[in-house]
Design a protein around this motif. Structure first.
Motif, mmCIF file in Angstrom:
data_model
loop_
_atom_site.group_PDB
_atom_site.id
_atom_site.type_symbol
_atom_site.label_atom_id
_atom_site.label_comp_id
_atom_site.label_asym_id
_atom_site.label_seq_id
_atom_site.Cartn_x
_atom_site.Cartn_y
_atom_site.Cartn_z
ATOM 1 N N MET A 50 0.815 -1.210 0.000
ATOM 2 C CA MET A 50 0.000 0.000 0.000
ATOM 3 C C MET A 50 0.856 1.271 0.000
ATOM 4 O O MET A 50 0.566 2.196 -0.765
ATOM 5 C CB MET A 50 -0.993 -0.005 1.173
ATOM 6 N N PRO A 51 1.946 1.331 0.794
ATOM 7 C CA PRO A 51 2.808 2.525 0.702
ATOM 8 C C PRO A 51 3.434 2.717 -0.688
ATOM 9 O O PRO A 51 3.564 3.855 -1.152
ATOM 10 C CB PRO A 51 3.879 2.274 1.764
ATOM 11 N N ILE A 52 3.793 1.621 -1.348
ATOM 12 C CA ILE A 52 4.338 1.726 -2.713
ATOM 13 C C ILE A 52 3.273 2.304 -3.646
ATOM 14 O O ILE A 52 3.549 3.222 -4.431
ATOM 15 C CB ILE A 52 4.817 0.349 -3.236
ATOM 16 N N ILE A 53 2.064 1.770 -3.560
ATOM 17 C CA ILE A 53 0.965 2.235 -4.416
ATOM 18 C C ILE A 53 0.638 3.699 -4.099
ATOM 19 O O ILE A 53 0.472 4.518 -5.014
ATOM 20 C CB ILE A 53 -0.282 1.335 -4.251
ATOM 21 N N ASN A 54 0.555 4.035 -2.814
ATOM 22 C CA ASN A 54 0.252 5.417 -2.436
ATOM 23 C C ASN A 54 1.303 6.393 -2.946
ATOM 24 O O ASN A 54 0.970 7.476 -3.428
ATOM 25 C CB ASN A 54 0.111 5.559 -0.918
ATOM 26 N N THR A 55 2.551 6.020 -2.868
ATOM 27 C CA THR A 55 3.638 6.898 -3.295
ATOM 28 C C THR A 55 3.701 7.051 -4.809
ATOM 29 O O THR A 55 3.981 8.127 -5.316
ATOM 30 C CB THR A 55 4.990 6.346 -2.791
ATOM 31 N N ASN A 56 3.417 5.972 -5.535
ATOM 32 C CA ASN A 56 3.675 5.971 -6.972
ATOM 33 C C ASN A 56 2.447 5.939 -7.875
ATOM 34 O O ASN A 56 2.587 6.196 -9.072
ATOM 35 C CB ASN A 56 4.556 4.759 -7.321
ATOM 36 N N CYS A 57 1.288 5.615 -7.337
ATOM 37 C CA CYS A 57 0.141 5.350 -8.216
ATOM 38 C C CYS A 57 -1.111 6.170 -7.926
ATOM 39 O O CYS A 57 -1.802 6.586 -8.854
ATOM 40 C CB CYS A 57 -0.229 3.869 -8.160
ATOM 41 N N THR A 58 -1.445 6.357 -6.653
ATOM 42 C CA THR A 58 -2.751 6.937 -6.334
ATOM 43 C C THR A 58 -2.889 8.401 -6.713
ATOM 44 O O THR A 58 -4.009 8.904 -6.777
ATOM 45 C CB THR A 58 -3.121 6.752 -4.844
ATOM 46 N N GLY A 59 -1.793 9.073 -6.998
ATOM 47 C CA GLY A 59 -1.897 10.454 -7.467
ATOM 48 C C GLY A 59 -2.727 10.547 -8.732
ATOM 49 O O GLY A 59 -3.469 11.515 -8.944
ATOM 50 N N CYS A 60 -2.660 9.545 -9.589
ATOM 51 C CA CYS A 60 -3.422 9.518 -10.846
ATOM 52 C C CYS A 60 -4.554 8.492 -10.817
ATOM 53 O O CYS A 60 -5.551 8.657 -11.518
ATOM 54 C CB CYS A 60 -2.496 9.191 -12.020
ATOM 55 N N HIS A 61 -4.370 7.430 -10.059
ATOM 56 C CA HIS A 61 -5.317 6.314 -10.095
ATOM 57 C C HIS A 61 -6.175 6.241 -8.827
ATOM 58 O O HIS A 61 -6.236 5.194 -8.156
ATOM 59 C CB HIS A 61 -4.574 4.993 -10.321
ATOM 60 N N SER A 62 -6.827 7.358 -8.517
ATOM 61 C CA SER A 62 -7.766 7.389 -7.392
ATOM 62 C C SER A 62 -8.761 8.520 -7.633
ATOM 63 O O SER A 62 -8.668 9.235 -8.627
ATOM 64 C CB SER A 62 -7.019 7.607 -6.067
ATOM 65 N N GLY A 63 -9.692 8.643 -6.757
ATOM 66 C CA GLY A 63 -10.669 9.713 -6.861
ATOM 67 C C GLY A 63 -11.813 9.373 -7.804
ATOM 68 O O GLY A 63 -11.970 8.238 -8.247
ATOM 69 N N SER A 64 -12.590 10.389 -8.136
ATOM 70 C CA SER A 64 -13.798 10.169 -8.935
ATOM 71 C C SER A 64 -13.501 9.977 -10.421
ATOM 72 O O SER A 64 -14.322 9.425 -11.143
ATOM 73 C CB SER A 64 -14.770 11.332 -8.744
ATOM 74 N N ALA A 65 -12.360 10.442 -10.891
ATOM 75 C CA ALA A 65 -12.013 10.296 -12.315
ATOM 76 C C ALA A 65 -10.573 9.797 -12.453
ATOM 77 O O ALA A 65 -9.686 10.521 -12.902
ATOM 78 C CB ALA A 65 -12.185 11.621 -13.040
ATOM 79 N N SER A 67 -7.181 8.068 -13.762
ATOM 80 C CA SER A 67 -6.569 7.943 -15.083
ATOM 81 C C SER A 67 -6.837 6.565 -15.668
ATOM 82 O O SER A 67 -6.722 5.542 -14.981
ATOM 83 C CB SER A 67 -5.067 8.184 -14.971
ATOM 84 N N ALA A 68 -7.213 6.527 -16.939
ATOM 85 C CA ALA A 68 -7.530 5.289 -17.676
ATOM 86 C C ALA A 68 -8.611 4.470 -16.985
ATOM 87 O O ALA A 68 -8.717 3.276 -17.210
ATOM 88 C CB ALA A 68 -6.278 4.457 -17.900
ATOM 89 N N ASN A 69 -9.363 5.122 -16.130
ATOM 90 C CA ASN A 69 -10.424 4.470 -15.369
ATOM 91 C C ASN A 69 -9.901 3.299 -14.529
ATOM 92 O O ASN A 69 -10.597 2.323 -14.288
ATOM 93 C CB ASN A 69 -11.568 4.023 -16.280
ATOM 94 N N ILE A 70 -8.635 3.425 -14.105
ATOM 95 C CA ILE A 70 -8.014 2.412 -13.244
ATOM 96 C C ILE A 70 -7.843 3.038 -11.866
ATOM 97 O O ILE A 70 -7.087 3.994 -11.701
ATOM 98 C CB ILE A 70 -6.654 1.948 -13.800
ATOM 99 N N ARG A 71 -8.557 2.502 -10.917
ATOM 100 C CA ARG A 71 -8.504 3.018 -9.545
ATOM 101 C C ARG A 71 -7.697 2.041 -8.692
ATOM 102 O O ARG A 71 -7.935 0.837 -8.721
ATOM 103 C CB ARG A 71 -9.923 3.180 -9.002
#
Length: 126
Positions: A50-65, A67-71
């Motif tokens: 989860m820390p790896i994902i939070n640091t590297n991924c969730t900036g674009c892959h979270s929230g209501s929209a 990126s690429a519809n991948i949350r």
């Protein structure tokens, strides 16, 4: 002859000083420091993944929209991406997958190894 003898002694002295100061001992640890191995013996979702994902991924892959519809904001979303091959395909920059992080450097070998280990262990929610 005294002048020649002095010059020879001076040249010999200079030569010895150069030789003696250029010879020194370096141990292998100083010359080649050991980089600790990547510890993948106890990879957990909460402490590692989860820390790896939070640091590297969730900036674009979270929230209501996302990126690429991948949350990738929680365990079930991350597992779904891991199970379809997209997570590792993208992170490893494999052919057929969009390299991630987008416009960033490939993740480090140890980070990738931890993700691989977690997936190989069945993506436990630990």
């Amino acid at each position: 002859e005294k002048i020649l003898s002095r010059k020879i002694k001076l040249l010999l002295s200079v030569f010895l000083v150069i030789v003696m100061t250029s010879c020194y001992y370096d141990n292998a640890e100083d010359l080649y420091p050991v980089i600790p191995d990547c510890d993948t013996t106890n990879v957990t979702f909460g402490n590692d993944i989860m820390p790896i994902i939070n640091t590297n991924c969730t900036g674009c892959h979270s929230g209501s929209a996302p990126s690429a519809n991948i949350r990738l904001s929680n365990y079930s979303e991350i597992v779904a991406s891991a199970n379809n091959g997209g997570l590792m395909g993208s992170i490893k920059h494999e052919s057929g997958w969009s390299p991630m992080p987008k416009n960033g450097n490939k993740l480090g070998d140890c980070t990738i190894k931890k993700l691989d280990t977690w997936i190989a262990e069945g993506t436990p929610n630990n």
